[in-house]
Enzyme design. Structure first.
Site, mmCIF file in Angstrom:
data_model
loop_
_atom_site.group_PDB
_atom_site.id
_atom_site.type_symbol
_atom_site.label_atom_id
_atom_site.label_comp_id
_atom_site.label_asym_id
_atom_site.label_seq_id
_atom_site.Cartn_x
_atom_site.Cartn_y
_atom_site.Cartn_z
ATOM 1 C CE LYS A 56 101.120 -7.588 1.938
ATOM 2 N NZ LYS A 56 100.507 -7.937 3.218
ATOM 3 C CG ASP B 265 99.357 -11.096 2.073
ATOM 4 O OD1 ASP B 265 98.900 -10.509 3.066
ATOM 5 O OD2 ASP B 265 98.743 -11.111 0.982
HETATM 6 P P1 NDP Z 1 96.181 -17.792 2.408
HETATM 7 O O1 NDP Z 1 96.837 -17.883 1.094
HETATM 8 O O2 NDP Z 1 96.621 -18.669 3.524
HETATM 9 O O3 NDP Z 1 94.602 -18.016 2.240
HETATM 10 C C1 NDP Z 1 93.834 -17.200 1.403
HETATM 11 C C2 NDP Z 1 92.428 -17.773 1.337
HETATM 12 O O4 NDP Z 1 91.588 -16.862 0.641
HETATM 13 C C3 NDP Z 1 92.368 -19.079 0.552
HETATM 14 O O5 NDP Z 1 91.306 -19.858 1.041
HETATM 15 C C4 NDP Z 1 92.103 -18.585 -0.876
HETATM 16 O O6 NDP Z 1 91.496 -19.549 -1.709
HETATM 17 C C5 NDP Z 1 91.154 -17.432 -0.597
HETATM 18 N N1 NDP Z 1 91.288 -16.442 -1.671
HETATM 19 C C6 NDP Z 1 92.412 -15.766 -2.026
HETATM 20 N N2 NDP Z 1 92.167 -14.961 -3.068
HETATM 21 C C7 NDP Z 1 90.874 -15.147 -3.389
HETATM 22 C C8 NDP Z 1 90.016 -14.604 -4.362
HETATM 23 N N3 NDP Z 1 90.466 -13.698 -5.252
HETATM 24 N N4 NDP Z 1 88.724 -15.013 -4.376
HETATM 25 C C9 NDP Z 1 88.266 -15.938 -3.487
HETATM 26 N N5 NDP Z 1 89.027 -16.483 -2.534
HETATM 27 C C10 NDP Z 1 90.299 -16.094 -2.489
HETATM 28 O O7 NDP Z 1 96.272 -16.235 2.822
HETATM 29 P P2 NDP Z 1 96.093 -15.574 4.249
HETATM 30 O O8 NDP Z 1 95.085 -16.306 5.057
HETATM 31 O O9 NDP Z 1 97.444 -15.336 4.816
HETATM 32 O O10 NDP Z 1 95.527 -14.131 3.837
HETATM 33 C C11 NDP Z 1 94.137 -13.853 3.714
HETATM 34 C C12 NDP Z 1 93.901 -12.358 3.829
HETATM 35 O O11 NDP Z 1 94.385 -11.891 5.097
HETATM 36 C C13 NDP Z 1 94.614 -11.494 2.785
HETATM 37 O O12 NDP Z 1 93.814 -10.370 2.490
HETATM 38 C C14 NDP Z 1 95.867 -11.041 3.511
HETATM 39 O O13 NDP Z 1 96.388 -9.846 2.970
HETATM 40 C C15 NDP Z 1 95.301 -10.818 4.894
HETATM 41 N N6 NDP Z 1 96.289 -10.803 5.981
HETATM 42 C C16 NDP Z 1 97.090 -11.894 6.208
HETATM 43 C C17 NDP Z 1 97.996 -11.849 7.241
HETATM 44 C C18 NDP Z 1 98.802 -13.033 7.619
HETATM 45 O O14 NDP Z 1 99.441 -12.979 8.676
HETATM 46 N N7 NDP Z 1 98.813 -14.114 6.856
HETATM 47 C C19 NDP Z 1 98.183 -10.631 8.059
HETATM 48 C C20 NDP Z 1 97.227 -9.584 7.780
HETATM 49 C C21 NDP Z 1 96.348 -9.680 6.753
HETATM 50 P P3 NDP Z 1 92.396 -20.345 -2.794
HETATM 51 O O15 NDP Z 1 93.241 -21.263 -1.995
HETATM 52 O O16 NDP Z 1 91.411 -21.005 -3.668
HETATM 53 O O17 NDP Z 1 93.194 -19.280 -3.518
#
Ligand code: NDP
Length: 451
Positions: free
Chosen positions: A125, A165
């Protein structure tokens, strides 16, 4: 003190400032207790001690210039945790909260997740404390170039294959891949999540969200239930949340929430396909805030809270929960609120979104609980399929990739259930996923001798 407890204590003593890493180690190792008795060879070869120590940690300076010519310095990370069963594989996260402990927790989880996928991928990672929010496209481009100018020398299609991510989506992967190709002068499968035009796989953007819903459907089927007609709480509004919502609609469920780090919208009428298309445009094209949804569709908006806070304070009823934003978004109090408001299944799209106390509450109350490393493994699985297509130099159809993804999610579900049963805790997906993922890696490590 048990052997496992001893390993956990030493991890905490060695790196006291890495609470998220401690939490991940504790969650995994505690459920590996039953393997100690059955596999004295693991204890003798110090497999438990070895698996919590990364193969290698890379930390580097990332200097870049903004549109005004001001110089900024961020910190870059890549933790190459374990390549016993395949090249290091895991995403890159760009978020101001990123630090070594967070990247280590994510890399550690990734070892077991990748093992569960049935594909040959090790765990890694990376990322940076860079915040893409509020930056122009050119600034993001310059940052990605600067980041890759160091990372390129440590990765390769048979060495380490990063992906996206939080904060790293199609735009960032394009810039990262572009500069890698320029420096190395080779077109190769060194990153996944690439655009369709330059080696990406169909269904990769959808895969994590689709997979989390497929996993939930498998869990529900063990109780002769389906997702149809059930209300679903989804947190976040990024990649995982968007495609979780889409697949929920495919299965006839009713997603009723979305959020971002500024607040939460609740749409009790249900987020339908038209509203979801609006969210995709809002988040992926205009890069706006979820608050705008509330104005567009005249629904309540709750600033500065999480979806799970709103479940508790508003008594939001729903049978299904898909935490899809970030780590530790659900604590014990909000887990209890989910139970009290009729939740029967939690399928984790985000990594480690539930605290250890929250998990205890799910388990004490008999919820179907799909832990992240099983439920969100669809993303990395489809990255694995992207690597296969790159190696074969061909691309599969949408149906073909989706079918494989669905098949992999079913086999992860089955492997987790079977391991839970074999180790005396039927229905405990957390224990089952950890043990099934661990055994393959541990046996490979044992085969290599003392490395
Ligand atoms: P994105 O950046 O596309 O979206 C993240 C979302 O979560 C946004 O709406 C963001 O809001 C919100 N968010 C992030 N951090 C915080 C926080 N500290 N408090 C509140 N809201 C938060 O990321 P992903 O959708 O790709 O990833 C989301 C989760 O899924 C993560 O935990 C990631 O590790 C996990 N994941 C992702 C994979 C992938 O293929 N993308 C695979 C496996 C797991 P804002 O825009 O305001 O920051």
């Amino acid at each position: 003190m048990s052997h496992i407890q001893d390993v956990i204590t030493k991890v905490k003593e060695k790196d006291p400032a890495q609470p998220e890493f401690h939490q991940a180690v504790e969650e995994v190792l505690a459920s590996l207790e039953p393997t100690v008795e059955r596999h004295p060879e693991f204890v003798e070869a110090k497999i438990y001690e070895r698996i919590v120590e990364p193969d290698r940690v890379l930390m580097f300076r990332v200097p870049w210039e903004d549109d005004e010519g001001q110089v900024h310095v961020n910190r870059g990370f890549r933790v190459q945790f374990n390549n016993a069963i395949g090249p290091y594989k895991g995403g890159l996260r760009f978020h101001p909260s990123v630090n070594l402990g967070i990247i280590k927790f994510l890399g550690f989880e990734q070892i077991f997740k990748n093992s569960l996928t049935t594909l040959p991928m090790g765990g890694g990672k990376g990322g940076s404390d860079f915040d893409p929010k509020g930056k122009s496209d050119r600034e993001v481009m310059r940052f990605c170039y600067a980041f890759m100018r160091e990372l390129y020398r440590h990765i390769g299609p048979d060495v380490d294959v990063p992906a996206g991510d939080i904060g790293v989506g199609g735009r960032e992967i394009g810039y990262l891949y572009g500069i890698y190709k320029k420096i190395r002068n080779e077109h190769t499968g060194v990153l996944t999540g690439k655009g369709r035009e330059y080696g990406g796989s169909l269904i990769r953007p959808e895969a994590t969200g689709y997979g989390a819903v497929y996993f939930a459907a498998e869990m529900l089927a063990t109780r002769d239930m389906t997702a149809e007609g059930k209300a679903a709480i989804v947190s976040g509004s990024g990649n995982v949340s968007q495609y979780t919502t889409e697949k929920l609609l495919d299965l006839g469920a009713k997603p009723i929430t979305l959020s971002d780090s500024s607040g939460v919208i609740v749409d009790k009428a249900g987020i339908d396909r038209e509203k979801l298309a609006y969210v995709l445009e809002l988040k992926n094209v205009r890069r706006g805030r979820i608050k705008e949804y509330a104005a567009e569709y005249d629904v309540p908006y709750y600033p500065d809270v999480s979806v799970w806070d709103v479940v508790r304070t508003e008594g939001l009823q729903a049978e299904l929960a898909f935490p899809s934003a970030t780590q530790n978004e659900i604590d014990a109090e909000n887990a209890q609120a989910l139970v009290d408001n009729g939740c029967i299944a939690v399928s984790e799209g985000a990594n480690m979104p539930s605290t250890l106390d929250a998990i205890n509450i799910y388990q004490e109350n008999g919820l179907l609980y799909g832990p992240a490393k099983a439920a969100n493994a669809g993303g990395v699985s489809t990255s694995g399929l992207e690597m296969s297509q790159n190696s074969l130099r061909l691309s599969w159809t949408r149906e073909e990739v989706d079918q494989r993804l669905h098949g992999i999610m079913k086999s992860i579900h089955k492997a987790s259930l079977e391991a839970a049963e074999a180790y005396g805790e039927p229905g405990d997906y957390l224990l089952g996923a950890n043990i099934a993922g661990f055994l393959k890696v541990a046996k490979a490590m044992l085969a290599y001798g003392v490395i």
